[in-house]
Scaffold this motif. Sequence first.
Motif, short mmCIF file in Angstrom:
data_model
loop_
_atom_site.label_atom_id
_atom_site.label_comp_id
_atom_site.label_asym_id
_atom_site.label_seq_id
_atom_site.Cartn_x
_atom_site.Cartn_y
_atom_site.Cartn_z
N ALA A 1 0.95 4.65 -15.05
CA ALA A 1 -0.28 4.17 -15.33
C ALA A 1 -0.33 2.68 -14.83
O ALA A 1 -1.19 2.26 -14.38
CB ALA A 1 -0.27 3.84 -16.89
N TYR A 2 0.75 2.31 -14.53
CA TYR A 2 0.92 0.78 -13.65
C TYR A 2 0.51 1.31 -12.37
O TYR A 2 0.79 0.06 -11.71
CB TYR A 2 2.43 0.32 -13.87
N GLY A 3 0.43 2.32 -11.68
CA GLY A 3 0.21 2.42 -10.38
C GLY A 3 1.22 2.90 -9.58
O GLY A 3 1.27 3.30 -8.56
N ALA A 4 2.58 3.32 -10.36
CA ALA A 4 3.59 3.82 -9.46
C ALA A 4 3.41 5.18 -9.31
O ALA A 4 2.75 6.03 -9.57
CB ALA A 4 4.87 3.71 -10.22
N ALA A 5 4.40 5.68 -8.21
CA ALA A 5 3.88 7.18 -7.67
C ALA A 5 5.28 8.00 -8.21
O ALA A 5 5.36 9.16 -7.69
CB ALA A 5 4.05 7.19 -6.31
N GLY A 6 6.20 7.44 -9.26
CA GLY A 6 7.08 8.05 -9.79
C GLY A 6 8.41 7.18 -10.33
O GLY A 6 8.04 6.01 -10.29
N ILE A 7 9.24 7.60 -11.07
CA ILE A 7 10.34 6.96 -11.71
C ILE A 7 11.69 7.33 -11.03
O ILE A 7 11.94 8.27 -10.72
CB ILE A 7 10.45 6.81 -13.01
N ASP B 1 0.83 -1.05 -0.09
CA ASP B 1 0.07 0.13 -0.04
C ASP B 1 0.80 1.36 0.01
O ASP B 1 0.19 2.32 -0.47
CB ASP B 1 -0.85 -0.04 1.44
N ILE B 2 2.27 1.12 0.41
CA ILE B 2 3.06 2.32 0.29
C ILE B 2 3.28 2.84 -0.98
O ILE B 2 3.15 1.97 -2.27
CB ILE B 2 4.27 1.94 1.07
N PRO B 3 3.67 4.00 -1.40
CA PRO B 3 4.08 4.70 -2.86
C PRO B 3 5.29 3.64 -3.26
O PRO B 3 6.18 3.37 -2.82
CB PRO B 3 4.61 5.95 -2.60
N VAL B 4 4.96 3.38 -4.66
CA VAL B 4 6.28 2.41 -5.22
C VAL B 4 6.65 3.36 -6.42
O VAL B 4 6.07 3.93 -7.29
CB VAL B 4 5.42 1.20 -5.92
N VAL B 5 8.07 3.46 -6.28
CA VAL B 5 8.72 4.36 -7.29
C VAL B 5 9.38 3.12 -8.37
O VAL B 5 10.10 2.41 -7.89
CB VAL B 5 9.76 5.40 -6.67
N ALA B 6 9.37 3.48 -9.40
CA ALA B 6 9.45 2.41 -10.65
C ALA B 6 10.87 2.60 -11.25
O ALA B 6 11.22 3.98 -11.60
CB ALA B 6 8.64 2.42 -11.66
#
Length: 354
Positions: free
Chosen positions: A187-193, A167-172
């Motif tokens: 679009a995949y649901g990440a919160a950044g790169i 549930d925490i933010p995921v950075v790709a």
Amino acid sequence: MRDAVIATRFTELVGVRHPVVQTGMGWVAGPRLVSATAEAGALGILASATMTVDQLRSAVREVKSRTDAPFGVNLRADAGDAAERVRIIIDEGVRVASFALAPSRELIARLKDAGVVVIPSIGARRHAEKVAAWGADAVIVQGGEGGGHTGSVATTVLLPQVVDAVDIPVVAAGGFHDGRGLVAALAYGAAGIAMGTRFLLTSDSTVPDAVKARYLAAAVTDVTVTTKVDGLPHRMLRTELVDALERSGRAASLLRAVRHAAAFRRESRMSWAQMVRDGLAMKHGKDLTWSQILLAANTPMLLKASMVDGRTDLGVMASGQVAGLIDDLPSCAELVDRLMAEARAALHTLPGTD
Ligand SMILES: Cc1cc2nc3c(=O)[nH]c(=O)nc-3n(C[C@H](O)[C@H](O)[C@H](O)COP(=O)(O)O)c2cc1C
């Protein structure tokens, strides 16, 4: 509209303008690159595993003298002096602690109690689940196309898997270099790169020009994975040295590792006793042999030869596959501005949904 901000759970958590991270890269992510990234509105992360404790303290102070924006420090949770490094992060008011290997529950709690945001990097879903349960604030998830130590699962598969698991933010991370990539990750649901290779290839990075030229000339197929540097899968530019390492036998590999361990000890000003303690910490709970631990000293020394000394014949050049798509050296400010403009444009050109 052109300058509209793309706010995400990550930008809110860390207090940066853009959902973009420059990752901690040994010998590469120093004060100049990190402060330039921070000034550009993204999160820069200092790589500390290749610094002594004193060098880390002065690097942190140098970044603070160049920018008031938030930044992070990447460290190894299993280093013998991790506690001292954590103290520097807390005392100097560093915003983010980033970890290459999962930190312990206690370490996460200590940093969070001091108001530091904890963001481990992970390469598998179960590691993300573990650090999330232990209280990590966000995770950077690196797919197999990423540079440096890497896994075998591609970002396009690993990212949605991790996004669905925590549930925490995921950075790709792994394979990103432009604004389209940012929009795809969102679009995949990440919160950044997060990007390594792309930030290495900026005019603000201190990597010697001749080395940057090797990256710029590389095609996607010139980037390979070898386990011959330190026993772990490591993505890098394919060079004559890497081919020679691939061919070399066990005895030659160990001899080279002993030489590099001695050089690393001198460089890091560690005693042999400290080196053994660190080796034992690395071994703890893992199925590593002493020869693998010795091989670990290869990575910092071989990386330094190219990233600092410019010796592409004697050193390795860790790299993501994305090097094959990059052909310029913008400043960090130019890179981040361009990437955000591309992301806004990509959002507008997506097909309608009516
Ligand atoms: C030259 C280089 C050095 C790196 N050194 C480290 C390191 O010291 N610690 C770490 O956690 N990751 C390290 N990495 C991995 C990056 O932090 C990042 O996860 C990776 O580059 C992301 O993939 P990309 O290159 O496709 O952007 C390194 C990567 C490169 C290219």
